[in-house]
Design an enzyme around this catalytic site. Structure first.
Site, short mmCIF file in Angstrom:
data_model
loop_
_atom_site.label_atom_id
_atom_site.label_comp_id
_atom_site.label_asym_id
_atom_site.label_seq_id
_atom_site.Cartn_x
_atom_site.Cartn_y
_atom_site.Cartn_z
N ILE A 1 44.57 -4.38 -35.29
CA ILE A 1 43.28 -3.70 -35.39
C ILE A 1 42.12 -4.70 -35.47
O ILE A 1 40.95 -4.32 -35.47
CB ILE A 1 43.27 -2.74 -36.60
N GLY A 2 42.45 -5.99 -35.57
CA GLY A 2 41.42 -7.03 -35.68
C GLY A 2 41.22 -7.55 -37.08
O GLY A 2 40.20 -8.17 -37.39
N LYS B 1 46.96 -15.29 -47.33
CA LYS B 1 47.84 -14.29 -46.75
C LYS B 1 48.78 -13.78 -47.85
O LYS B 1 49.48 -14.58 -48.47
CB LYS B 1 48.65 -14.87 -45.61
N THR C 1 54.40 -13.08 -41.75
CA THR C 1 55.64 -12.99 -40.96
C THR C 1 55.35 -13.45 -39.54
O THR C 1 54.20 -13.51 -39.11
CB THR C 1 56.20 -11.55 -40.94
N GLU D 1 44.44 -11.37 -47.33
CA GLU D 1 44.78 -10.53 -46.17
C GLU D 1 46.20 -10.00 -46.27
O GLU D 1 47.15 -10.76 -46.46
CB GLU D 1 44.61 -11.34 -44.89
N GLY D 2 46.33 -8.70 -46.14
CA GLY D 2 47.64 -8.07 -46.16
C GLY D 2 48.34 -8.18 -44.82
O GLY D 2 47.83 -8.76 -43.86
N ALA D 3 49.53 -7.62 -44.75
CA ALA D 3 50.32 -7.61 -43.51
C ALA D 3 50.31 -6.19 -42.95
O ALA D 3 50.93 -5.30 -43.51
CB ALA D 3 51.75 -8.07 -43.78
#
Length: 229
Positions: A13-14, A37, A41, A114-116
């Site tokens: 999604i950016g 992060k 992954t 920032e999530g995954a």
């Protein structure tokens, strides 16, 4: 609260570009800012997303990068963390993430974590990303766009956060790639409506196409004490 959790409403999604641009804006304002992060992954040894953030900020790697604190859990297989860890015969070390966030936040005014993927991505068999983020107690920033289906995912994400008493500091609306102009005109209005309905600030920042030379985007409306309360 210096730590902000950033989640996409879906994959691709950016989100990483939005995080890099937010870090760049804060850095240019003279703020001490770093990105992290939650879990990386699809990489081996270091997070390529963090390298992207540093390039957008026009800074070298931080000492915390070299120490492994900004990406405390990295897995090779590009999937949700619960599966990537399983394929390597490992367990996701949640305490390592908690320690890294606590350590890094001691040295910076702003930490962009920032999530995954999206909020419902499983970190383990029994723990979703959103539940771990809610435990951390930091404000949430959602990244969305006008692509077909995004409004559904955005509203679901807003309501999931509200149900866990998470504060949404703002929404970043990614304008690239271009969506149907009719959708692009209506979606921000609807997003603000559901933010208001759930008691959240109606803060939405447009993110234009990001290419060299990088545009300057003002994210200050998201990073205010009022938006984070």
């Amino acid at each position: 609260m210096s730590v902000y959790f950033i989640s996409g409403i879906d994959t691709d999604i950016g989100k990483s570009v939005a995080v890099g641009m937010m870090a760049r804006d804060l850095h240019l304002r003279g703020k001490r800012v770093i990105t992290m992060k939650l879990v990386q992954t699809g990489n081996d040894g270091f997070s390529e997303d963090l390298d992207k953030h540093r390039a957008m900020m026009n800074v070298p790697r931080f000492p915390e990068d070299e120490a492994g604190l900004t990406a405390p859990q990295i897995f090779r297989f590009p999937s949700s963390p619960h599966l990537a860890a399983k394929l390597e015969g490992r367990e996701l070390d949640l305490d390592a993430i908690r320690r890294a966030v606590a350590e890094v936040s001691n040295h910076y005014e702003f930490v962009l974590l920032e999530g995954a993927g999206g909020l419902a991505v499983p970190l383990t068999e029994d723990l979703l990303t959103i539940d771990f983020a809610a435990e951390l107690g930091c404000p949430l920033i959602l990244v969305t766009s006008g692509r077909l289906g995004s409004l559904n995912h955005t509203i679901l994400s807003i309501e999931a956060a509200a149900n866990r008493d998470m504060r949404i500091a703002g929404v970043v609306y990614n304008r690239y790639p271009k969506a149907d102009p009719i959708i692009d005109e209506d979606s921000p209005r609807m997003i603000r409506k559901y933010l208001k309905r759930n008691g959240m600030p109606e803060t939405l920042v447009d993110l234009p196409e990001v290419r060299e030379p990088l545009p300057r985007v003002d994210f200050s409306a998201i990073f205010t004490p009022e938006a984070s309360k």
